[in-house]
Design a protein around this motif. Structure first.
Motif, PDB file in Angstrom:
ATOM      1  N   GLU A 182      34.871  30.135  33.151  1.00  0.00           N
ATOM      2  CA  GLU A 182      33.531  30.726  33.199  1.00  0.00           C
ATOM      3  C   GLU A 182      32.805  30.365  34.487  1.00  0.00           C
ATOM      4  O   GLU A 182      31.905  31.076  34.913  1.00  0.00           O
ATOM      5  CB  GLU A 182      32.714  30.256  32.002  1.00  0.00           C
ATOM      6  CG  GLU A 182      31.326  30.857  31.924  1.00  0.00           C
ATOM      7  CD  GLU A 182      30.592  30.501  30.659  1.00  0.00           C
ATOM      8  OE1 GLU A 182      29.382  30.781  30.574  1.00  0.00           O
ATOM      9  OE2 GLU A 182      31.217  29.935  29.740  1.00  0.00           O
ATOM     10  N   TYR A 183      33.203  29.262  35.128  1.00  0.00           N
ATOM     11  CA  TYR A 183      32.504  28.794  36.326  1.00  0.00           C
ATOM     12  C   TYR A 183      33.384  28.954  37.555  1.00  0.00           C
ATOM     13  O   TYR A 183      34.577  28.661  37.522  1.00  0.00           O
ATOM     14  CB  TYR A 183      32.114  27.320  36.162  1.00  0.00           C
ATOM     15  CG  TYR A 183      31.294  27.060  34.922  1.00  0.00           C
ATOM     16  CD1 TYR A 183      30.019  27.597  34.780  1.00  0.00           C
ATOM     17  CD2 TYR A 183      31.804  26.294  33.874  1.00  0.00           C
ATOM     18  CE1 TYR A 183      29.268  27.372  33.641  1.00  0.00           C
ATOM     19  CE2 TYR A 183      31.065  26.057  32.736  1.00  0.00           C
ATOM     20  CZ  TYR A 183      29.795  26.601  32.619  1.00  0.00           C
ATOM     21  OH  TYR A 183      29.071  26.380  31.483  1.00  0.00           O
ATOM     22  N   GLY A 184      32.772  29.379  38.646  1.00  0.00           N
ATOM     23  CA  GLY A 184      33.531  29.598  39.870  1.00  0.00           C
ATOM     24  C   GLY A 184      32.732  29.244  41.107  1.00  0.00           C
ATOM     25  O   GLY A 184      31.607  28.751  41.033  1.00  0.00           O
ATOM     26  N   GLN A 185      33.331  29.514  42.278  1.00  0.00           N
ATOM     27  CA  GLN A 185      32.731  29.212  43.571  1.00  0.00           C
ATOM     28  C   GLN A 185      32.312  27.748  43.664  1.00  0.00           C
ATOM     29  O   GLN A 185      31.200  27.417  44.092  1.00  0.00           O
ATOM     30  CB  GLN A 185      31.557  30.152  43.842  1.00  0.00           C
ATOM     31  CG  GLN A 185      31.961  31.569  44.229  1.00  0.00           C
ATOM     32  CD  GLN A 185      32.828  31.607  45.481  1.00  0.00           C
ATOM     33  OE1 GLN A 185      32.404  31.183  46.560  1.00  0.00           O
ATOM     34  NE2 GLN A 185      34.051  32.092  45.363  1.00  0.00           N
ATOM     35  N   ALA A 186      33.195  26.861  43.235  1.00  0.00           N
ATOM     36  CA  ALA A 186      32.970  25.422  43.316  1.00  0.00           C
ATOM     37  C   ALA A 186      34.329  24.743  43.348  1.00  0.00           C
ATOM     38  O   ALA A 186      35.093  24.852  42.393  1.00  0.00           O
ATOM     39  CB  ALA A 186      32.155  24.936  42.121  1.00  0.00           C
ATOM     40  N   ASN A 230      35.180  36.473  26.854  1.00  0.00           N
ATOM     41  CA  ASN A 230      35.383  37.520  27.853  1.00  0.00           C
ATOM     42  C   ASN A 230      34.057  37.765  28.560  1.00  0.00           C
ATOM     43  O   ASN A 230      33.042  38.020  27.897  1.00  0.00           O
ATOM     44  CB  ASN A 230      35.865  38.795  27.164  1.00  0.00           C
ATOM     45  CG  ASN A 230      36.578  39.728  28.120  1.00  0.00           C
ATOM     46  OD1 ASN A 230      36.735  39.415  29.290  1.00  0.00           O
ATOM     47  ND2 ASN A 230      36.982  40.882  27.616  1.00  0.00           N
ATOM     48  N   GLY A 231      34.029  37.671  29.905  1.00  0.00           N
ATOM     49  CA  GLY A 231      32.754  37.784  30.590  1.00  0.00           C
ATOM     50  C   GLY A 231      32.829  38.513  31.923  1.00  0.00           C
ATOM     51  O   GLY A 231      33.868  38.555  32.577  1.00  0.00           O
ATOM     52  N   ASN A 273      32.854  39.224  39.474  1.00  0.00           N
ATOM     53  CA  ASN A 273      33.792  38.328  38.790  1.00  0.00           C
ATOM     54  C   ASN A 273      34.040  38.778  37.363  1.00  0.00           C
ATOM     55  O   ASN A 273      33.147  39.322  36.705  1.00  0.00           O
ATOM     56  CB  ASN A 273      33.240  36.891  38.755  1.00  0.00           C
ATOM     57  CG  ASN A 273      33.016  36.308  40.126  1.00  0.00           C
ATOM     58  OD1 ASN A 273      31.884  36.184  40.569  1.00  0.00           O
ATOM     59  ND2 ASN A 273      34.082  35.962  40.825  1.00  0.00           N
ATOM     60  N   HIS A 274      35.259  38.546  36.922  1.00  0.00           N
ATOM     61  CA  HIS A 274      35.606  38.720  35.517  1.00  0.00           C
ATOM     62  C   HIS A 274      36.373  37.481  35.079  1.00  0.00           C
ATOM     63  O   HIS A 274      37.195  36.947  35.831  1.00  0.00           O
ATOM     64  CB  HIS A 274      36.485  39.960  35.295  1.00  0.00           C
ATOM     65  CG  HIS A 274      37.056  40.029  33.904  1.00  0.00           C
ATOM     66  ND1 HIS A 274      38.379  39.729  33.630  1.00  0.00           N
ATOM     67  CD2 HIS A 274      36.489  40.327  32.716  1.00  0.00           C
ATOM     68  CE1 HIS A 274      38.597  39.860  32.330  1.00  0.00           C
ATOM     69  NE2 HIS A 274      37.467  40.214  31.753  1.00  0.00           N
ATOM     70  N   PHE A 275      36.076  36.992  33.885  1.00  0.00           N
ATOM     71  CA  PHE A 275      36.821  35.845  33.376  1.00  0.00           C
ATOM     72  C   PHE A 275      37.147  36.059  31.907  1.00  0.00           C
ATOM     73  O   PHE A 275      36.395  36.685  31.157  1.00  0.00           O
ATOM     74  CB  PHE A 275      36.055  34.533  33.576  1.00  0.00           C
ATOM     75  CG  PHE A 275      34.698  34.486  32.942  1.00  0.00           C
ATOM     76  CD1 PHE A 275      34.529  34.079  31.628  1.00  0.00           C
ATOM     77  CD2 PHE A 275      33.574  34.848  33.669  1.00  0.00           C
ATOM     78  CE1 PHE A 275      33.275  34.023  31.046  1.00  0.00           C
ATOM     79  CE2 PHE A 275      32.306  34.799  33.094  1.00  0.00           C
ATOM     80  CZ  PHE A 275      32.159  34.387  31.779  1.00  0.00           C
ATOM     81  N   VAL A 276      38.312  35.561  31.526  1.00  0.00           N
ATOM     82  CA  VAL A 276      38.740  35.615  30.130  1.00  0.00           C
ATOM     83  C   VAL A 276      39.350  34.266  29.794  1.00  0.00           C
ATOM     84  O   VAL A 276      40.051  33.665  30.614  1.00  0.00           O
ATOM     85  CB  VAL A 276      39.739  36.765  29.889  1.00  0.00           C
ATOM     86  CG1 VAL A 276      40.989  36.607  30.741  1.00  0.00           C
ATOM     87  CG2 VAL A 276      40.097  36.869  28.415  1.00  0.00           C
ATOM     88  N   GLU A 277      39.050  33.787  28.600  1.00  0.00           N
ATOM     89  CA  GLU A 277      39.526  32.470  28.204  1.00  0.00           C
ATOM     90  C   GLU A 277      39.819  32.466  26.713  1.00  0.00           C
ATOM     91  O   GLU A 277      38.990  32.906  25.911  1.00  0.00           O
ATOM     92  CB  GLU A 277      38.475  31.410  28.542  1.00  0.00           C
ATOM     93  CG  GLU A 277      38.965  29.984  28.446  1.00  0.00           C
ATOM     94  CD  GLU A 277      37.972  29.028  29.072  1.00  0.00           C
ATOM     95  OE1 GLU A 277      38.256  28.504  30.174  1.00  0.00           O
ATOM     96  OE2 GLU A 277      36.897  28.812  28.473  1.00  0.00           O
ATOM     97  N   LEU A 311      41.647  32.771  32.875  1.00  0.00           N
ATOM     98  CA  LEU A 311      41.915  33.437  34.153  1.00  0.00           C
ATOM     99  C   LEU A 311      40.606  33.985  34.694  1.00  0.00           C
ATOM    100  O   LEU A 311      39.869  34.678  33.980  1.00  0.00           O
ATOM    101  CB  LEU A 311      42.925  34.567  33.970  1.00  0.00           C
ATOM    102  CG  LEU A 311      43.334  35.311  35.246  1.00  0.00           C
ATOM    103  CD1 LEU A 311      44.117  34.380  36.174  1.00  0.00           C
ATOM    104  CD2 LEU A 311      44.177  36.536  34.904  1.00  0.00           C
ATOM    105  N   ARG A 312      40.307  33.645  35.953  1.00  0.00           N
ATOM    106  CA  ARG A 312      39.088  34.132  36.598  1.00  0.00           C
ATOM    107  C   ARG A 312      39.487  34.967  37.808  1.00  0.00           C
ATOM    108  O   ARG A 312      40.325  34.545  38.617  1.00  0.00           O
ATOM    109  CB  ARG A 312      38.214  32.963  37.035  1.00  0.00           C
ATOM    110  CG  ARG A 312      36.891  33.388  37.683  1.00  0.00           C
ATOM    111  CD  ARG A 312      36.045  32.189  38.081  1.00  0.00           C
ATOM    112  NE  ARG A 312      34.809  32.607  38.713  1.00  0.00           N
ATOM    113  CZ  ARG A 312      33.688  32.880  38.067  1.00  0.00           C
ATOM    114  NH1 ARG A 312      33.654  32.753  36.745  1.00  0.00           N
ATOM    115  NH2 ARG A 312      32.608  33.264  38.707  1.00  0.00           N
ATOM    116  N   SER A 313      38.888  36.123  37.929  1.00  0.00           N
ATOM    117  CA  SER A 313      39.148  36.984  39.082  1.00  0.00           C
ATOM    118  C   SER A 313      37.839  37.224  39.821  1.00  0.00           C
ATOM    119  O   SER A 313      36.753  37.130  39.244  1.00  0.00           O
ATOM    120  CB  SER A 313      39.755  38.322  38.645  1.00  0.00           C
ATOM    121  OG  SER A 313      38.848  39.035  37.816  1.00  0.00           O
TER     122      SER A 313
END
Length: 721
Positions: free
Chosen positions: A211-215, A400-401, A428-432, A447-449
């Protein structure tokens, strides 16, 4: 009479003949016996319980199609359809373990959570405001946790060999831009937001959710309070300023508004400063928070919506001495105006569905006078997110986000009438997915795209976590994942099409909570790739590229004990970080100045009932900061003496609604040095003059009186923490 007795005898004989025996054994999926299982025919009074070896026997006079119900604590109930025809029935019944979220294993690798809903609490907001030396600063309190490093001339959050820019901060799931106040070089800053605003936090030192990115290193997610307990007004009178907060609560809604003003000039006139201030820092802030809850008792659907707005302004002017120069040095004047607002929601849609998301906008404006140059910087971030979570069963759920970021940054040289700027859009799209094999074993895969319009780059970053719970002996967790991050805005402005840097995390964790004692041990390895490099000075970089690389590896430990000593809560932290990286203007892999190898802290809080006081002390230490001495060959070849800070505090409650808090940091007056600055050119003898980068003052003293105004006159500012 004889006929009547004969009839009763025949009836009893018939009933005995009509009784059917049902017997068998109840086990778990591994074949282990389950004692005390409740077994009965649905809609009848016929039933029994299993023996210690799992066996059972029961009799019934029912016939035809019947439903046998099997129930046991800790297991999922089963219903078995039987055809009863007067013949004995034999059953071997295996029950599945029920997934109990309160007792089930949780992912703890890289994660430290605090909140009312979590059984493994690390730091609550109350811990933050009562930690000696933190002075109510969220970040300063987190620096007493494992994996962090104190960098005294900065004040931001540094995690496991990573730069402060590698940590992303969120409020109610929405990213905050410029979460730390604007400042000048080597003058430490602090988090902009009050700890009183939050009910809990999720602080990850690595391996965090998709769910978290760019870090590249860390994510800090802060969750604001839902509904306060009561109507109340809070007055704050401090040595640095004052403020007032009003809270209004009605049914399922609440409004909180506050205003604060701070000015360090009176304090600095009394306490000698090592910095050459022309104008001491001063600031103001105000915020408004709205909360509305809704629910439907019939359908079970319920939700919450929050709106939060924060605005502030600050200014300062300082002279910063230049090594080798006898004058006062460079004059830097800074005026900052900052706005942040978000609207977030959570809604339970029934049938296992949960929806949450919202939108946030950060707007930071700095007006800088550097000697005769006027510089204006504007940094704006818009973030929108929508997430759907579906519980397909008690064992399996999917998150799913979708996210959208709009980022802009501009710099204007007013004297030269020159402006440079960029606009960027990130999608961004993320699924977990989370699957509980049992209460002891959980696996999470994500998976985060992402896609950036300026970088013209699309990326995928997989994440994986697994945890196994032992028999009353804690749990082990493992997490691994890939992470991406674009360079900071002040670097991207020189080359806007820069692509992502990358990091890969591997984390192994052991965690146990028992009898008010918490122990956590973690080993980690982090590999960096495509770090940014440049030639020349950071203020005017040239030949920017992604040619850097590096690693960070180590272990850390955390022990917290609320049991051993009566009325005392203490925790001990130790972290070892071995980090080297080729980045920025360095030509070789070096140990960064912000990554001391050894870091430790001890925090103690003791409540003295007779004095109505909470006594606190904290000690933070690290093995010293590396720095580059141009008078010697090589890079980052020297290190400062060890850093040490012993702080003390006392909170006294003369009345239930009055708190007097006094604190002092670095009570021993240790002259901590964070590095050295050197002249850009050598002197006549060929040596580069240098000066230490140190603290603004030997100690920092704080005193505050906090008064709560409420109907019962018993509430205070700790009630909601």
């Amino acid at each position: 009479m004889k006929i009547l007795l004969t009839g009763l005898l025949l009836l009893l004989t018939y009933n005995c003949i009509a009784q059917t025996s049902i017997h068998g054994r109840v086990t778990d999926q591994k074949g282990n016996a389950i004692p005390g299982v409740n077994i009965y025919l649905k809609g009848t009074y016929d039933g029994t319980s299993s023996d210690p070896d799992g066996t059972f026997t029961m009799e019934t006079g029912e016939s035809g199609t019947q439903t046998l119900t099997v129930q046991a604590i800790g297991f999922r109930s089963r219903e078995i359809t039987l055809e009863i025809k007067g013949q004995p029935v034999t059953l071997n019944i295996a029950l599945d373990e029920a997934i109990n979220q309160l007792n089930a294993v949780t992912i703890s690798a890289g994660a430290m959570e605090a909140g009312d809903e979590k059984k493994s609490v690390v730091l609550k907001p109350l811990d933050i405001v009562t930690t000696s030396g933190a002075m109510g600063n969220i970040t300063a309190a987190l620096l007493t946790l494992p994996g962090t490093s104190t960098v005294g001339n900065d004040g931001r959050l540094f995690v496991r060999g990573g730069d402060a820019s590698e940590t992303a901060i969120y409020i109610d799931g929405l990213q905050v831009g410029n979460a730390f106040g604007s400042t000048t070089s080597n003058v430490p800053t602090r988090n902009r937001f009050s700890a009183n605003l939050f009910k809990g936090s999720f602080f990850s030192t690595g391996g965090y959710s998709a769910e978290y990115g760019q870090a590249l290193s860390s994510a800090l997610a802060l969750n604001t309070l839902d509904l306060p307990l009561r109507n109340q007004g809070d007055v704050s009178i401090m040595s640095l300023g004052g403020g007032y907060t009003q809270t209004l609560v009605r049914n399922d809604r609440a409004l909180t508004a506050s205003a604060n003003y701070y000015n360090l000039a009176p304090y600095q006139s009394l306490v000698k400063q090592n910095f050459d201030w022309e104008k001491a820092p001063s600031s103001w802030d105000s915020e408004v928070s709205l909360r509305q809850k809704w629910g439907n008792a019939v359908t079970g659907k319920a939700g919450f919506i929050k709106a939060y707005f924060h605005t502030e302004g600050s200014n300062m002017a300082i002279w910063q001495k230049i090594p080798g120069n006898d004058g006062r040095g460079d004059r830097v004047k800074l005026n900052n105006h900052y706005n942040y607002g978000n609207v977030s929601f959570r809604h339970s849609g029934g049938k296992g569905w949960l929806f949450y998301g919202g939108a946030a906008l950060s707007d930071n404006r700095d007006a800088i006078q550097f000697n005769t140059d006027d510089i204006k910087q504007v940094n704006r971030i818009f973030h929108a997110k929508i997430v759907a979570v579906r519980d397909f069963s008690s064992q399996f759920s999917v998150k799913n986000g979708l996210e959208y970021y709009a980022k802009s940054y501009s710099e204007t040289l007013s004297n030269q009438n020159q402006t440079r700027q960029f606009y960027d859009n990130l999608f961004n799209h993320f699924v977990e997915a989370t699957y509980y094999f049992s209460n002891r074993l959980i696996i999470v895969g994500g998976l985060r795209s992402g896609h950036g319009t300026l970088a013209k780059q699309t990326w995928l970053t997989p994440r994986f976590s697994v945890a196994y719970k032992l028999n009353n002996q804690g749990q082990f967790s493992f997490a691994a994942g890939k992470f991406k991050q674009l360079a900071e805005e002040k670097l991207r402005i020189y080359q806007t099409d820069l692509k992502n840097s990358a990091a890969t995390h591997y984390i192994l964790n052991y965690f146990i909570v028992n009898n008010n004692r918490t122990f956590r041990a973690e080993a980690f390895y982090k590999n960096y790739d495509k770090l940014f490099t440049f030639k020349g000075l950071a203020s005017t970089p040239k030949n920017i590229a992604l040619n850097g690389s590096g690693y960070a590896k180590g272990v850390d430990f955390f022990l917290r004990d609320k049991k051993t000593v009566k009325d005392t809560d203490f925790w001990i932290t130790y972290s070892f970080v071995d980090s080297k990286r080729k980045f920025a203007a360095y030509e070789t892999k070096v140990q960064p100045a912000f990554a001391p190898k050894h870091n430790g802290s001890v925090v103690v809080k003791h409540f003295v009932t007779a004095m109505k006081s909470l006594l606190g002390t904290s000690w933070s230490w690290n093995s010293g900061y590396t720095y580059n001495d141009p008078n010697l060959p090589g890079e980052m070849q020297r290190k400062t003496k060890a850093y040490s800070d012993l702080s003390l505090s006392i909170s006294y409650l003369p009345k239930p609604n009055v708190i007097l808090h006094v604190a002092c940091s670095n009570v021993l007056g240790r002259q901590n040095v964070f590095g050295y600055q050197y002249a850009s050119q050598p002197d006549e003898e060929g040596s580069y003059a240098g000066k230490p980068v140190g603290q603004g003052a030997k100690r920092f003293l704080f005193a505050g009186l906090f008064i709560t105004l409420s109907k019962d006159k018993k509430a205070n500012q700790l009630n909601n923490l």
